[in-house]
Design an enzyme around this catalytic site. Sequence first.
Site, PDB file in Angstrom:
ATOM      1  N   SER A 255      24.466   7.795  79.120  1.00 36.92           N
ATOM      2  CA  SER A 255      24.889   9.060  78.525  1.00 36.92           C
ATOM      3  C   SER A 255      26.213   8.884  77.814  1.00 36.92           C
ATOM      4  O   SER A 255      27.022   8.026  78.153  1.00 36.92           O
ATOM      5  CB  SER A 255      25.029  10.132  79.603  1.00 36.92           C
ATOM      6  OG  SER A 255      26.251   9.988  80.273  1.00 36.92           O
ATOM      7  N   LYS A 256      26.405   9.720  76.804  1.00 35.98           N
ATOM      8  CA  LYS A 256      27.648   9.697  76.032  1.00 35.98           C
ATOM      9  C   LYS A 256      28.829  10.000  76.965  1.00 35.98           C
ATOM     10  O   LYS A 256      29.909   9.455  76.806  1.00 35.98           O
ATOM     11  CB  LYS A 256      27.541  10.760  74.935  1.00 35.98           C
ATOM     12  CG  LYS A 256      28.600  10.661  73.867  1.00 35.98           C
ATOM     13  CD  LYS A 256      28.387   9.490  72.940  1.00 35.98           C
ATOM     14  CE  LYS A 256      29.361   9.531  71.785  1.00 35.98           C
ATOM     15  NZ  LYS A 256      29.367   8.321  71.003  1.00 35.98           N
ATOM     16  N   ARG A 257      28.568  10.872  77.962  1.00 35.70           N
ATOM     17  CA  ARG A 257      29.649  11.246  78.891  1.00 35.70           C
ATOM     18  C   ARG A 257      30.161  10.041  79.679  1.00 35.70           C
ATOM     19  O   ARG A 257      31.315   9.953  80.012  1.00 35.70           O
ATOM     20  CB  ARG A 257      29.153  12.319  79.865  1.00 35.70           C
ATOM     21  CG  ARG A 257      29.271  13.721  79.306  1.00 35.70           C
ATOM     22  CD  ARG A 257      28.903  14.760  80.348  1.00 35.70           C
ATOM     23  NE  ARG A 257      28.045  15.751  79.736  1.00 35.70           N
ATOM     24  CZ  ARG A 257      26.740  15.798  79.899  1.00 35.70           C
ATOM     25  NH1 ARG A 257      26.127  14.921  80.649  1.00 35.70           N
ATOM     26  NH2 ARG A 257      26.029  16.716  79.314  1.00 35.70           N
ATOM     27  N   GLY A 259      30.448   7.268  78.460  1.00 38.57           N
ATOM     28  CA  GLY A 259      31.028   6.340  77.485  1.00 38.57           C
ATOM     29  C   GLY A 259      30.014   5.315  77.001  1.00 38.57           C
ATOM     30  O   GLY A 259      30.386   4.257  76.495  1.00 38.57           O
TER      31      GLY A 259
END
Length: 485
Positions: A255-257, A259
């Site tokens: 996930s983008k969260r 990184g």
Amino acid sequence: MTMQGVRTRFAPSPTGYMHVGNLRTALYAYLMAKSQNGTFILRIEDTDQERYVEGAVDIIYNTLKEAGLYWDEGPDIGGPVGPYVQSERMSMFKKYAEQLVESGHAYYCFCDKDRLEEVRVLQKASGIAPKYDGHCRNLSKEEVAQKLAANIPYVIRQKMPLEGTTSFHDEVYGLITVDNDTLDDQILIKADGMPTYNFANVVDDHTMGITHVIRGSEYLSSAPKYNLLYEAFGWEIPTYIHCPPVMKNATEKLSKRNGDASYQDLVAKGYLPAAIVNYLALLGWAPKGEQEIFTMEELKKEFSVSGISKSPSIFDNQKLDYVNAEYIRRLPLEQFHEIALPWIRQTVKREDVDTQLIAKVLQSRTEVLNQIPEQVDFIDRLPEYDTALYVHKKMKTNEETSLEALKAVLPVLEGLEDFTEESIHEALFQLIADLGVKNGYLLWPVRVAVSGKQFTPGGGVEICAILGKDESIARIRKGIALLSK
């Protein structure tokens, strides 16, 4: 309208970047259509205005085009079942929901936020899974008419069966059955008249003639609700293909969260779009044979749903590096030079060097383009280095032998009229023969002297050819001076 053949769709929300899991879903939807000579449709799901990001639609277009996933129908090119942007289709959804109210498969719900919150708190306290308690489910026609006439705000909810089970077949996960009493009477039309994501999805897929719905396994739990809607309308149910998630490791999703890299991030690091696509194809799908490097045309021929795995796929950077390196090696030198040049120029500012020669040396030694600047940063100026670099067990060299070697090399290089890779190679190998020494005995000291580094793209011969005669000789002299101290 009747549509012929396989029709698949990719329906992203314009939220700013392309998650690799999303791109893989798009790829499988594209390959499913193309492997059957079908139609691939792009639909933009922009009803969640809070998450909408300016310019995000262009990111979707550009990413799919770079990846080679060209759509046959979509917002920019049109097609027989447009519009292809969900917000432009709004007028149709309420009509469909009202049709379900008429047939007894949906109902008007007038409960306000406070009442719903109260129910939720009570359910939580009693340890019951939160769902709507059916308060408005059995209002009489008169009560409904009165409330509508009084302009009381309402939503339209799906009337779920209270007993029995609902089953559906998924091509990857097989038959899945749920108890109907666990299904929530989900909202179809919100108080503002807008459809919910689930409802809009079903109506859009049907009206666009979608035959195969390919999406992430996180939607498995929604599938029974979708099926009940299809059945309520008397519509044909599409073929479902749910794909397992892409994981960072055994427990965390990508996930983008966290990184984790989006498609754009991977390209910015120097992965080639075609290599990323090839790698994503293998992330959860297994070809029949041993082949791992596929062109898009080969993927279209090879792809079949039976190869999709049920188990989650772990994103393996080493495997991606390997696939990318294979793509780099297979490029014509001209094309590699063009792609590598901006990366070479990050550290090589000299105008008098042959960047084509640098590219030739780099091509077989580069896995990811972002490795290039550091590999060639010695070309503009020789870094400070320690004479311990001249000591190499395997090459059987030390500081004394290296000094002798460089002293022997210097006049040979000075005497060369024509300073090309071929002539340098010939002269140094002639010297090796004359001295009766092993190649490394002479070539290792040359490499260290001209680069000041232990790891370089190419050996001493290639580096001398890149640096040119004056610079190579100056660096050999510097090596002699350092070793003579």
